[in-house]
Write an enzyme that holds these catalytic residues in place. Structure first.
Site, mmCIF file in Angstrom:
data_model
loop_
_atom_site.group_PDB
_atom_site.id
_atom_site.type_symbol
_atom_site.label_atom_id
_atom_site.label_comp_id
_atom_site.label_asym_id
_atom_site.label_seq_id
_atom_site.Cartn_x
_atom_site.Cartn_y
_atom_site.Cartn_z
ATOM 1 N N GLY A 554 0.838 -1.395 0.030
ATOM 2 C CA GLY A 554 -0.137 0.030 0.128
ATOM 3 C C GLY A 554 0.774 1.302 0.137
ATOM 4 C CD GLU A 555 -0.099 6.968 -0.064
ATOM 5 O OE1 GLU A 555 -1.169 6.890 -0.566
ATOM 6 O OE2 GLU A 555 0.140 8.146 0.128
ATOM 7 C CG PHE A 556 1.181 4.807 4.746
ATOM 8 C CD1 PHE A 556 1.708 6.039 4.478
ATOM 9 C CD2 PHE A 556 -0.368 4.764 4.433
ATOM 10 C CE1 PHE A 556 0.964 7.245 4.275
ATOM 11 C CE2 PHE A 556 -1.029 5.841 4.326
ATOM 12 C CZ PHE A 556 -0.424 7.148 4.031
ATOM 13 C CE LYS A 575 -0.500 -1.992 6.922
ATOM 14 N NZ LYS A 575 -2.009 -1.570 7.025
ATOM 15 C CG ASP A 672 -7.827 4.466 3.802
ATOM 16 O OD1 ASP A 672 -8.427 4.917 2.711
ATOM 17 O OD2 ASP A 672 -6.700 4.056 3.831
ATOM 18 C CG ASN A 677 -7.488 -0.307 2.756
ATOM 19 O OD1 ASN A 677 -6.473 -0.698 2.376
ATOM 20 N ND2 ASN A 677 -7.626 1.185 2.881
ATOM 21 C CG ASP A 690 -4.736 -0.020 5.430
ATOM 22 O OD1 ASP A 690 -4.451 0.516 6.452
ATOM 23 O OD2 ASP A 690 -4.707 0.536 4.176
HETATM 24 N N1 ATP Z 1 -4.210 -10.003 5.617
HETATM 25 C C1 ATP Z 1 -3.877 -9.822 4.217
HETATM 26 N N2 ATP Z 1 -3.824 -11.044 3.661
HETATM 27 C C2 ATP Z 1 -3.521 -11.002 2.202
HETATM 28 N N3 ATP Z 1 -3.228 -9.638 1.512
HETATM 29 C C3 ATP Z 1 -3.096 -8.689 2.232
HETATM 30 C C4 ATP Z 1 -3.476 -8.740 3.615
HETATM 31 N N4 ATP Z 1 -2.989 -7.543 4.106
HETATM 32 C C5 ATP Z 1 -2.839 -6.600 3.209
HETATM 33 N N5 ATP Z 1 -2.599 -7.214 1.874
HETATM 34 C C6 ATP Z 1 -2.304 -6.745 0.688
HETATM 35 O O1 ATP Z 1 -1.619 -5.670 1.024
HETATM 36 C C7 ATP Z 1 -1.903 -4.694 0.388
HETATM 37 C C8 ATP Z 1 -1.502 -3.357 0.984
HETATM 38 O O2 ATP Z 1 -2.093 -3.679 2.451
HETATM 39 P P1 ATP Z 1 -2.491 -2.283 3.431
HETATM 40 O O3 ATP Z 1 -3.757 -1.780 2.744
HETATM 41 O O4 ATP Z 1 -2.938 -3.122 4.804
HETATM 42 O O5 ATP Z 1 -1.287 -1.438 3.209
HETATM 43 P P2 ATP Z 1 -1.326 0.199 3.245
HETATM 44 O O6 ATP Z 1 -0.003 0.663 3.291
HETATM 45 O O7 ATP Z 1 -1.806 0.466 4.584
HETATM 46 O O8 ATP Z 1 -2.371 0.620 2.264
HETATM 47 P P3 ATP Z 1 -2.798 2.127 1.846
HETATM 48 O O9 ATP Z 1 -2.640 2.712 2.786
HETATM 49 O O10 ATP Z 1 -2.425 2.279 0.489
HETATM 50 O O11 ATP Z 1 -4.520 1.681 1.680
HETATM 51 C C9 ATP Z 1 -3.364 -4.774 0.296
HETATM 52 O O12 ATP Z 1 -4.102 -4.272 -0.988
HETATM 53 C C10 ATP Z 1 -3.597 -6.243 -0.136
HETATM 54 O O13 ATP Z 1 -3.178 -6.587 -1.646
HETATM 55 MG MG MG Z 2 -4.505 -0.220 2.299
#
Ligand code: ATP
Ligand code: MG
Length: 855
Positions: A554-556, A575, A672, A677, A690
């Site tokens: 994701g972004e972070f 994560k 969000d 998410n 997320d």
């Molecule tokens: N529990 C999980 N099982 C499988 N894939 C996951 C899981 N959690 C996250 N992902 C994958 O990782 C990606 C990014 O996860 P997440 O949304 O938690 O990150 P983020 O950096 O907080 O994203 P953003 O802030 O851009 O929404 C998700 O879009 C998904 O493809």
């Molecule tokens: Mg996300």
């Protein structure tokens, strides 16, 4: 090609005419402004619904009339079991029976899109507006669907949207695509699509409705829904949303509204429209507003021709193949009734389809409207896809020891490329652990980059004796299978420590973790990297888990799939935040996500937190693995084939609402919510994940959060109101996206319209097929809510511009439609269960009958 192109062109023209070709409209004589006087869903009088005309074209309409979909369906039906979508094979009682029966009753495709397009396109907007408003002003309120329509509050009129809103440059929106709002599906390709190779390629069987064309009109939400105001402070004033109705779009001549529907809704309330700061006001070329431009400006996407007609074009064509298509599909669905879901291997590219080459034509940019996903070039989720040249990639500093030469582009043909191993082992300066992860792509591409594209000018040339002949096969430093030399090099190097750090960072940044072939190959890393005292976050991860592969980013954060070192069948997602926290304040903020997710443990529709830890300023969260990835991937993949059937859209709404209900009841707000998410489990159920933007509720004063602009509620941008209705809005947009199969705008006119309660850019959300009113099949429940317009109504309710006019999540779950779905859903949201869900739920029929009696 040219003849069929000319045949189909008018359909494309009509759709665009409706929206933007203002000159054309003034030339057409006024046609009947039948504004669908009774578009409201009235379960008591289904005939009323069927007699009203369709307000928006329904993409649920029979696709068998569409040549490309016929082809696709037929092809799909002959796929071997392994290639047929696993989710279509779920053993759900009576699905195939139901399908067969429905198919056998389908003899024609009565629904033609040409009619509403023609009507709408030729109706002068001035006439329409004045008549609809006048008519609406005197219209009685529509019948309420709720049994206890207490606390009624007006909804904002969808027709008075002020699009001329002040541009707020301070809005920090993530995605800026100035042309997104002017893309249009009219000329996009959807034909010639081969059958699906997707794990999600359930592509619901497209049955032909026997209904009257446009039998069920889109229903605007009755303005008498209970209020969401309990979530708002009593002092909350929406005055800042208001905008003088002098905007250009309230002018009939310039109005982009194309359909004469929802007159009662538009006139029942005349609260001032919403004024929103737009993420970025697009400034399309003037030619964008001139549909029919015979000499459109060239674009990179000019390869598509008109005979690659979009999915909703020309629905009435090729009706001769309906029966074949139906029967072929049914033969498929009954061939493998006991097929089980394969375990998706995330290291494989499950989402690869042949559609990546589909490009919109240049004319796609010549009108507004929402772009159908079916017509859109496919988003690439493949983590191993090489970066496009223009991507502002920032390779690791280890590739650029000479900072001054960082600007030099890598040269793929540089002979020294082949010497990546020795390059890395030549004692480069120790890189910082704070290197950027933001743009480096993981996976094979990274490896390719490592092997073939180090910046030649940055390479500190080794002594001549060490130069390697360009033709010499490359030795890959990560090829640990044959890595004895590499390891020897490492351990004998005077800069052993530095190299370990370099390798650790490389592994962390791009090379190893993201390369499934390596990560899954059971190879151990150099002992220095798996020591008991880890030196880097990657060390730490490898000390804890095995078989680490990248799942997504994701972004972070980056999310990895890991295996328990002792029990390999136990898989998790970990994560890892991309950057270190810089101090205690930031650390607290990051830990907030952990604490929120921990507080939300134990719900079926929330991603479960298992563990969390910190390492050297990096935060790790171990959560349950959702094997089927995120909902946005599913929607993307499914959207290339067809729209989701309405039953599954309802199931998505129900599961997300249940998760959101838990969040809200625990006094949190997510802030969000979006398909990216939302995770999909192995069973096909949805889980909200997320919580990086989440907050306790009520939100602390002064808090700043900004979710994804496509899904963000208007009041967050305009008024910094972070409240539960904002989550409802995001949920509504998510369901809207799933149902309409459109690409959501991230700015511009369409973005504004969606936040003004105007959904007219999208097709009707409710299906027109499979309605109990239109089918005599014994398998169709008597009181099915499918096709009745309830989906449009509920979504429009959730997307009310005024937060207080949106439903609470409890109210959503209390609607009769959701109760009906609850009784009939037996499998996860994305699993196809037939057009009406499980037929073994007679109580749902009884429930609807009772409800109708009581209304
Ligand atoms: N529990 C999980 N099982 C499988 N894939 C996951 C899981 N959690 C996250 N992902 C994958 O990782 C990606 C990014 O996860 P997440 O949304 O938690 O990150 P983020 O950096 O907080 O994203 P953003 O802030 O851009 O929404 C998700 O879009 C998904 O493809
Ligand atoms: Mg996300």
């Amino acid at each position: 090609m040219s003849s069929s192109s000319s045949n189909r062109r008018p359909y494309a023209l009509r759709r665009s005419q409706r929206s933007m070709n203002l000159n054309q409209e003034t030339f057409f004589p006024p046609s009947s402004t039948s504004t669908n006087a009774s578009p409201f869903y009235s379960p008591q009088s289904p005939s009323a619904a069927s007699s009203s005309s369709t307000a928006r074209p329904s993409l649920h309409s029979s696709p068998f009339s569409h040549p490309s979909q016929n082809t696709s369906t037929m092809k799909r039906s002959y796929l071997p079991p392994s290639t047929v979508s696993p989710f279509a094979q779920t053993a759900v009682p009576s699905v195939s029976d139901s399908s067969t029966t429905l198919a056998s009753t389908s003899t024609s495709s009565p629904f033609s899109l040409s009619s509403p397009y023609k009507f709408s396109g030729s109706a002068p907007k001035r006439t329409y507006f004045s008549s609809s408003l006048a008519k609406g002003a005197s219209s009685p309120p529509p019948p309420s669907l709720l049994s206890s329509p207490a606390n009624l509050s007006p909804s904002s009129p969808p027709f008075l949207s002020p699009y001329r809103t002040p541009y707020t440059p301070a809005q920090k929106l993530r995605k800026k695509d100035p042309f997104s709002s002017i893309k249009h599906p009219s000329n996009m390709s959807a034909s010639s699509r081969p059958s699906s190779f997707s794990p999600f390629a359930t592509s619901s069987p497209q049955f032909v409705s026997t209904s009257t064309p446009g039998a069920t009109a889109a229903a605007p939400p009755p303005p008498r829904f209970p209020s969401h105001s309990q979530h708002l402070p009593s002092s909350s004033s929406s005055s800042s949303f208001f905008f003088p109705s002098s905007h250009a779009f309230t002018s009939p001549q310039k109005s982009p509204h194309r359909f004469s529907f929802r007159p009662a809704s538009s006139s029942a309330t005349h609260s001032p429209p919403v004024s929103l700061p737009t993420p970025k006001r697009p400034t399309p070329r003037s030619s964008s507003f001139l549909f029919g431009n015979s000499n459109p400006a060239p674009t990179p996407f000019s390869s598509l021709k008109h005979n690659d007609s979009p999915n909703f074009h020309n629905q009435s064509r090729d009706s001769s193949s309906h029966t074949d298509s139906n029967s072929s599909f049914n033969s498929t669905s009954t061939l493998f009734p006991n097929a089980t879901l394969p375990i998706p291997n995330p290291s494989h590219n499950l989402f690869t389809t042949p559609f990546q080459q589909v490009k919109p034509s240049s004319q796609a940019f010549l009108s507004t409207g929402l772009l159908s996903k079916q017509s859109r070039p496919r988003k690439t989720f493949n983590l191993s896809t090489p970066l496009p040249p223009s991507t502002p990639s920032k390779p690791s500093s280890i590739f650029r020891p000479n900072i001054n030469s960082a600007d030099s582009p890598p040269s793929p043909s540089t002979p020294s490329n082949s010497n990546s191993a020795s390059f890395f082992l030549q004692g480069q300066s120790t890189p910082t652990h704070q290197s950027s992860f933001s743009s480096a792509k993981l996976g094979k591409s990274s490896m390719d980059f490592l092997r073939f594209e180090p910046p030649s000018s940055t390479v500190k040339q080794p002594p001549d004796s060490q130069l390697i002949d360009p033709s010499t096969p490359t030795r890959n430093p990560f090829d640990f299978e044959n890595s004895s030399m590499c390891l020897d090099d490492i351990h004998s190097s005077a800069q052993h420590r530095n190299n370990c750090e370099i390798l650790a960072e490389m592994e962390e940044e791009s090379a190893i973790l993201g390369n499934p072939s390596i990560a899954n190959s059971n190879l151990s890393f150099p002992s220095a990297l798996t020591s008991k005292s880890p030196e880097s976050p990657a060390d730490d991860l490898h000390n804890r888990f095995r078989n680490i592969t990248l799942l997504g980013r994701g972004e972070f954060s980056e999310v990895f799939q890991v295996e328990d070192p002792l029990e390999r069948s136990l898989k998790y997602a970990v994560k890892k935040l991309k950057v270190k926290y810089s101090g205690p304040k930031e650390r607290n903020r990051l830990l907030h996500e952990v604490s929120v997710q921990r507080a939300l443990k134990g719900h079926d529709h929330i991603v479960e937190l298992i563990d969390s830890w910190e390492f050297n300023g990096y935060l790790f969260m171990q959560v349950e693995l959702c094997e089927n990835g995120s909902l946005d991937r599913f929607l993307e993949e499914q959207g290339q084939l067809s729209r989701l059937d309405e039953f599954r859209v309802w199931k998505i709404l129900v599961e997300l609402a249940l998760g959101l209900q838990y969040i809200h009841h625990k006094n949190f707000v997510h802030l969000d919510l979006k398909p990216a998410n939302v995770m999909i489990t192995f069973e096909g159920t949805l889980k909200i994940g997320d919580f990086g933007m989440a907050s306790v509720w009520p939100v602390p004063r002064g808090m700043e959060r900004e979710g994804d602009c496509e899904y963000i509620a208007p009041e967050i941008l305009s008024n910094h109101m972070y409240d539960k209705p904002a989550d409802i809005f995001s949920l509504g947009i998510t369901v809207f996206e799933a149902a309409a199969n459109i690409v959501l705008p991230d700015n511009g006119q369409s973005w504004q319209k969606l936040r003004s309660g105007d959904l007219s850019d999208a097709p009707r959300l409710s299906s027109t097929e499979g309605s109990s009113n239109t089918s005599s099949s014994r398998d169709v429940p008597l009181n099915s809510i499918i096709g009745q317009g309830g989906l449009d109504r509920v979504v429009q309710w959730m997307l009310a511009p005024e937060p207080r006019n949106r439903p609470t999540v409890d109210q959503i779950l209390a609607t009769p439609e959701v109760s009906w779905i609850e009784l009939r859903r037996k499998a996860g949201a994305i699993i196809y269960e037939g057009l009406h869900g499980s037929s073994s739920a007679p109580q749902s029929d009884q429930m609807m009958e009772d409800w109708q009696v009581n209304v």
